[in-house]
Motif scaffolding. Structure first.
Motif, PDB file in Angstrom:
ATOM      1  N   ALA A  23      -3.138  11.210  12.971  1.00 13.16           N
ATOM      2  CA  ALA A  23      -3.402  12.646  13.095  1.00 13.16           C
ATOM      3  C   ALA A  23      -2.398  13.302  14.037  1.00 13.16           C
ATOM      4  N   ARG A  24      -2.140  12.663  15.168  1.00 15.88           N
ATOM      5  CA  ARG A  24      -1.238  13.301  16.143  1.00 15.88           C
ATOM      6  C   ARG A  24       0.207  13.305  15.668  1.00 15.88           C
ATOM      7  N   CYS A  25       0.627  12.236  14.953  1.00 19.88           N
ATOM      8  CA  CYS A  25       2.025  12.187  14.499  1.00 19.88           C
ATOM      9  C   CYS A  25       2.260  13.155  13.337  1.00 19.88           C
ATOM     10  N   LEU A  26       1.319  13.189  12.402  1.00 21.69           N
ATOM     11  CA  LEU A  26       1.591  13.897  11.150  1.00 21.69           C
ATOM     12  C   LEU A  26       1.145  15.350  11.181  1.00 21.69           C
ATOM     13  N   MET A  27       0.236  15.665  12.151  1.00 21.74           N
ATOM     14  CA  MET A  27      -0.217  17.063  12.254  1.00 21.74           C
ATOM     15  C   MET A  27      -0.149  17.451  13.726  1.00 21.74           C
ATOM     16  N   ARG A  28       1.061  17.493  14.228  1.00 27.08           N
ATOM     17  CA  ARG A  28       1.289  17.658  15.665  1.00 27.08           C
ATOM     18  C   ARG A  28       0.577  18.874  16.245  1.00 27.08           C
ATOM     19  N   GLY A  29       0.300  18.791  17.535  1.00 28.69           N
ATOM     20  CA  GLY A  29      -0.292  19.938  18.207  1.00 28.69           C
ATOM     21  C   GLY A  29      -1.347  19.451  19.173  1.00 28.69           C
ATOM     22  N   SER A  30      -1.474  20.129  20.319  1.00 27.74           N
ATOM     23  CA  SER A  30      -2.397  19.623  21.334  1.00 27.74           C
ATOM     24  C   SER A  30      -3.842  19.756  20.839  1.00 27.74           C
ATOM     25  N   ARG A  79      -3.231  26.046  12.643  1.00 21.09           N
ATOM     26  CA  ARG A  79      -1.774  25.955  12.530  1.00 21.09           C
ATOM     27  C   ARG A  79      -1.214  27.286  12.032  1.00 21.09           C
ATOM     28  N   ARG A  80      -1.889  27.866  11.066  1.00 24.13           N
ATOM     29  CA  ARG A  80      -1.389  29.148  10.537  1.00 24.13           C
ATOM     30  C   ARG A  80      -1.451  30.217  11.622  1.00 24.13           C
ATOM     31  N   ALA A  81      -2.594  30.232  12.357  1.00 17.45           N
ATOM     32  CA  ALA A  81      -2.766  31.268  13.381  1.00 17.45           C
ATOM     33  C   ALA A  81      -1.727  31.118  14.495  1.00 17.45           C
ATOM     34  N   SER A  82      -1.302  29.883  14.758  1.00 17.10           N
ATOM     35  CA  SER A  82      -0.337  29.656  15.853  1.00 17.10           C
ATOM     36  C   SER A  82       1.037  30.213  15.500  1.00 17.10           C
ATOM     37  N   GLY A  83       1.289  30.395  14.213  1.00 22.27           N
ATOM     38  CA  GLY A  83       2.606  30.883  13.786  1.00 22.27           C
ATOM     39  C   GLY A  83       3.693  29.844  13.960  1.00 22.27           C
ATOM     40  N   GLN A  84       3.315  28.637  14.417  1.00 19.26           N
ATOM     41  CA  GLN A  84       4.344  27.605  14.648  1.00 19.26           C
ATOM     42  C   GLN A  84       4.566  26.755  13.402  1.00 19.26           C
ATOM     43  N   LYS A  85       5.809  26.245  13.290  1.00 18.17           N
ATOM     44  CA  LYS A  85       6.133  25.393  12.152  1.00 18.17           C
ATOM     45  C   LYS A  85       6.862  24.154  12.645  1.00 18.17           C
ATOM     46  N   PRO A  86       6.156  23.288  13.408  1.00 21.34           N
ATOM     47  CA  PRO A  86       6.851  22.075  13.858  1.00 21.34           C
ATOM     48  C   PRO A  86       7.275  21.242  12.647  1.00 21.34           C
ATOM     49  N   ASP A  87       8.242  20.355  12.864  1.00 22.28           N
ATOM     50  CA  ASP A  87       8.767  19.566  11.755  1.00 22.28           C
ATOM     51  C   ASP A  87       7.804  18.403  11.493  1.00 22.28           C
ATOM     52  N   ASP A  88       6.722  18.661  10.781  1.00 22.68           N
ATOM     53  CA  ASP A  88       5.752  17.585  10.519  1.00 22.68           C
ATOM     54  C   ASP A  88       5.177  17.703   9.109  1.00 22.68           C
ATOM     55  N   LEU A  89       4.295  16.768   8.803  1.00 22.14           N
ATOM     56  CA  LEU A  89       3.746  16.716   7.456  1.00 22.14           C
ATOM     57  C   LEU A  89       2.908  17.958   7.132  1.00 22.14           C
ATOM     58  N   LEU A  90       2.181  18.455   8.129  1.00 22.34           N
ATOM     59  CA  LEU A  90       1.336  19.627   7.863  1.00 22.34           C
ATOM     60  C   LEU A  90       2.203  20.835   7.494  1.00 22.34           C
ATOM     61  N   THR A  91       3.307  21.030   8.215  1.00 16.91           N
ATOM     62  CA  THR A  91       4.213  22.125   7.849  1.00 16.91           C
ATOM     63  C   THR A  91       4.731  21.917   6.428  1.00 16.91           C
ATOM     64  N   ALA A  92       5.109  20.659   6.101  1.00 16.82           N
ATOM     65  CA  ALA A  92       5.626  20.379   4.750  1.00 16.82           C
ATOM     66  C   ALA A  92       4.581  20.754   3.703  1.00 16.82           C
ATOM     67  N   LEU A  93       3.312  20.476   3.970  1.00 22.09           N
ATOM     68  CA  LEU A  93       2.264  20.800   3.000  1.00 22.09           C
ATOM     69  C   LEU A  93       2.056  22.320   2.906  1.00 22.09           C
ATOM     70  N   LEU A  94       2.090  22.985   4.070  1.00 23.65           N
ATOM     71  CA  LEU A  94       1.845  24.431   4.061  1.00 23.65           C
ATOM     72  C   LEU A  94       2.987  25.200   3.394  1.00 23.65           C
ATOM     73  N   GLU A  95       4.174  24.608   3.414  1.00 23.96           N
ATOM     74  CA  GLU A  95       5.337  25.291   2.829  1.00 23.96           C
ATOM     75  C   GLU A  95       5.615  24.829   1.400  1.00 23.96           C
ATOM     76  N   ALA A  96       4.826  23.838   0.910  1.00 22.78           N
ATOM     77  CA  ALA A  96       5.145  23.236  -0.399  1.00 22.78           C
ATOM     78  C   ALA A  96       5.000  24.257  -1.524  1.00 22.78           C
ATOM     79  N   LYS A  97       5.859  24.094  -2.521  1.00 20.43           N
ATOM     80  CA  LYS A  97       5.811  24.988  -3.696  1.00 20.43           C
ATOM     81  C   LYS A  97       5.455  24.150  -4.931  1.00 20.43           C
ATOM     82  N   ASP A  98       4.803  24.797  -5.888  1.00 17.06           N
ATOM     83  CA  ASP A  98       4.535  24.079  -7.134  1.00 17.06           C
ATOM     84  C   ASP A  98       5.756  24.158  -8.053  1.00 17.06           C
ATOM     85  N   ASP A  99       5.606  23.652  -9.284  1.00 14.67           N
ATOM     86  CA  ASP A  99       6.781  23.573 -10.167  1.00 14.67           C
ATOM     87  C   ASP A  99       7.313  24.945 -10.570  1.00 14.67           C
ATOM     88  N   ASN A 100       6.489  25.997 -10.399  1.00 14.72           N
ATOM     89  CA  ASN A 100       6.974  27.350 -10.702  1.00 14.72           C
ATOM     90  C   ASN A 100       7.585  28.030  -9.486  1.00 14.72           C
TER      91      ASN A 100
END
Ligand code: HEM
Length: 456
Positions: free
Chosen positions: A162-169, A229-250
Motif C-alpha cells: 500500500a505504501r509503495c504503490l499508493m504513496r502518501g502519509s 488523492r484527487r483532493a490533494s491535487g498531487q500526482k506522485p510517480d506511483d501506481l495510483l497516479t498511473a491508474l487515475l491517468e489511464a485512458k481506454d482504447d478510445n
C-alpha cells in the motif's frame, strides 16, 4: 493415498484422445472430497497417472495438468483464459474490472497501465519504504512477546504494497484498516470458494456479518484513498497516479468502477501472497537454524555492523536462494485454473471448449522427475551452474506468459530484505500452540505460527 487411473484409449497417431480419469472418485462427489480433504497430496499424486488427467468434481469434469512442459504450454497459449469457479467467486467479491480477472484487450490495456510501477528500474524507488517496514518488525519483535506470525506477516505485506504503490502519509493509518479488512476477507473468501453455499452466506449470522463489514470497509477505504488523492491535487510517480491517468482504447479516461476494481485487484493478491510467504520464511528460519546461521553470516560479510539496507539485497545471494527454495517447496499460489475458449489439444489429449483446467505449482515444484532430493530444503540447488538440470517451467511460482505476476522483482526484493533483517536480529522457536502444518486457503501457508523471537 492411492489414485488408480483408467488407462486412456489407444491413441491414433495424429488424433488427440481423452485423458485418463483419475481413479478413487466416490459417487456424487467424485474426486472433490479428496481435493477438499488432502489437496496437496492428491494433486501431487496425479502425476503418476498421466500428464493430463480428468477429475470429477460433483457433476463436472475438470482437467488436471501435471507436467512442467504442459503447464508452460497452458500458461502461454491464448486458447486458455482466466475463468472458472476460482475466479468467478473472486470476481463476485472483488469486482469484475480489475487486471487479475479481465481477459483479452481489456487485460492487455490494464497490464500496460500497471507494468511501469513494477519494472526492475522502478523497484529501488521503493527501497526506503521496504527498509523502514522491515526494520519496524525488529523493533516490534524485540519486546519478547509471543508473535502471532499470521497477523505480523500480513501487516508487513499490506503496508509495503500500500505504501509503495499508493504513496502518501494518509496511507499509514489506512494500511492498518486494510490489513484488518483483508485478514477477515481472505479467510471467508476461501470458504465461499470451496463451499459455495450461495444465499446461505447472506444469512445475518455473526461470521457473515463480520465478512460483509470487512468487504464494505475495503471498498470504502479504496474510495477514500482515490478521493483523497484527487483532493490533494498531487500526482506522485506511483501506481495510483498511473491508474487515475489511464485512458481506454478510445483515449477517454477509464471509468470510476475500473479504477476502484484495479486498486483492489492489485492490493488483494499482493498482500495475501507476500503475507503467506513471510510466514513460510519464518517457519523455515525456525525449522532450519543452519540456514538462519548462513543468512546471518552472509549479512555480516556483506553488510558488516550497520543495519541491512535495500541496496544490499542484490549482494545477498544465499538469502535470496533461501527465499527461492521456500517458494519452491511452499508456493503461496499452490493451485491455478484456466478455461479453454475453444476445443484444443494438450500433450496429445483433447480438451473440449469450455473445459476448466487446474494445475498445481506445488505439485510441479516437488516433482521427483524434476528435482533430486525433491522434498529436501536445499537453497544451494539455485547456485549458478546447478540450475541447468531443472526442466523448463518446473519452477514458476510467479507463473509465466501474459498472466505472469507483474510483481516478481518487487516481491523478491521485499522478501529477501525481510529475511535478511529478521534473521540477522533473531533466532526463532515455536511457542506453545504453534501449528506449522500447511493450510490450503486462497494461498498456501502455515496454519497458525506462534513464535518466540530471541535476539542473537
Ligand atoms: C498474478 C504469484 C506478489 C499482483 C500472479 C500469478 C501468480 C502470482 C502465480 C499468476 C496467476 C495466474 O497465472 O493465474 C505471486 C507471488 C507473490 C506475488 C508468489 C509473492 C511472492 C504480488 C504482489 C502484487 C501482485 C506483491 C501487487 C502488489 C499480482 C497481479 C496479478 C498477479 C495484479 C494478476 C496479473 C494478470 O492477471 O495479468 N501472482 N504474486 N502479486 N499478481 Fe502476484
Amino acid at each position: 493415498m492411492t489414485v488408480e487411473s483408467v488407462k486412456p484409449t489407444t491413441r491414433e497417431a495424429s488424433e488427440p484422445c481423452e485423458p485418463p480419469v483419475a481413479g478413487g472418485g466416490v459417487p456424487l462427489l467424485g474426486h472433490g472430497w479428496r481435493l477438499a480433504r488432502q489437496p496437496l497430496a492428491f494433486l501431487a499424486q496425479l502425476r503418476d497417472h498421466g500428464d493430463v488427467v480428468r477429475l470429477r468434481l460433483g457433476p463436472k469434469t475438470v482437467y488436471a495438468v501435471t507436467s512442467p512442459e504442459l503447464t508452460g504450454a497452458l500458461a502461454l497459449s491464448p486458447d486458455y483464459i482466466i475463468a472458472g469457479p476460482l475466479w468467478e467467486s473472486l470476481e463476485s467479491l472483488l469486482g469484475k474490472e480489475g487486471v487479475a480477472t479481465a481477459n483479452g484487450p481489456l487485460h492487455r490495456r490494464q497490464r500496460r497501465t500497471i507494468q511501469p510501477a513494477f519494472r526492475l528500474d522502478a523497484i529501488p524507488g521503493y527501497g526506503p519504504i521496504m527498509e523502514e517496514e522491515a526494520h519496524a518488525l525488529v523493533e516490534r519483535w524485540s519486546r519478547g512477546e509471543v508473535l502471532d506470525v499470521t497477523a505480523e506477516s500480513f501487516r508487513v505485506s499490506v503496508r509495503i504494497s500500500a505504501r509503495c504503490l499508493m504513496r502518501g502519509s494518509y496511507m499509514d493509518a489506512r494500511a492498518e484498516r486494510i490489513t484488518s479488512a483483508l485478514a477477515t476477507l481472505f479467510a471467508g473468501m476461501y470458504q465461499r470458494m470451496v463451499v459455495p453455499l450461495g444465499p446461505l452466506y447472506r444469512v445475518p449470522v455473526p461470521a457473515n456479518r463480520e465478512f460483509n463489514r470487512a468487504l464494505a470497509d475495503l471498498h470504502l477505504l479504496v474510495d477514500e484513498i482515490v478521493a483523497d488523492r484527487r483532493a490533494s491535487g498531487q500526482k506522485p510517480d506511483d501506481l495510483l497516479t498511473a491508474l487515475l491517468e489511464a485512458k481506454d482504447d478510445n483515449g477517454d479516461p477509464i471509468g470510476e468502477q475500473e479504477i476502484h476494481d484495479q486498486v483492489i485487484a492489485i492490493l488483494t493478491p499482493g498482500s495475501e501472497t507476500v503475507g503467506s510467504l513471510v510466514m513460510s520464511l519464518l517457519l523455515v528460519l525456525t525449522e532450519h537454524p543452519d540456514q538462519a546461521d548462513k543468512i546471518r553470516a552472509e549479512v555480516r560479510n556483506v553488510v558488516g555492523d550497520r543495519p541491512v539496507a535495500f541496496d544490499d539485497v542484490r549482494k545477498l545471494r544465499h538469502t535470496a536462494n533461501v527465499v527461492v527454495e521456500t517458494m519452491r517447496l511452499r508456493p503461496a499460489v499452490w493451485i491455478l485454473t484456466r478455461r479453454a475458449v475453444t476445443e484444443t489439444e494438450l500433450g496429445g489429449y483433447r480438451i473440449p471448449a469450455g473445459a476448466d483446467i487446474v494445475y498445481s505449482p506445488y505439485a510441479i515444484q516437488r516433482d521427483p522427475r524434476s528435482y533430486e532430493r525433491n522434498e529436501e530444503f536445499d537453497p544451494d540447488r539455485w547456485l549458478p551452474g546447478r540450475t541447468e538440470s531443472v526442466p523448463k517451467y518446473a519452477m514458476a511460482p510467479f507463473s509465466v506468459g501474459n498472466r505472469k505476476c507483474p510483481s516478481d522483482h518487487f516481491s523478491m526484493a521485499e522478501l529477501t530484505l525481510i529475511a535478511a533483517v529478521v534473521a540477522n536480529a533473531f533466532r526463532f522457536e515455536h511457542a506453545p500452540g504453534s501449528d506449522p502444518r500447511p493450510r490450503n486457503g486462497i494461498t498456501l501457508r502455515p496454519r497458525r505460527l506462534l513464535l518466540r523471537a530471541r535476539p542473537v
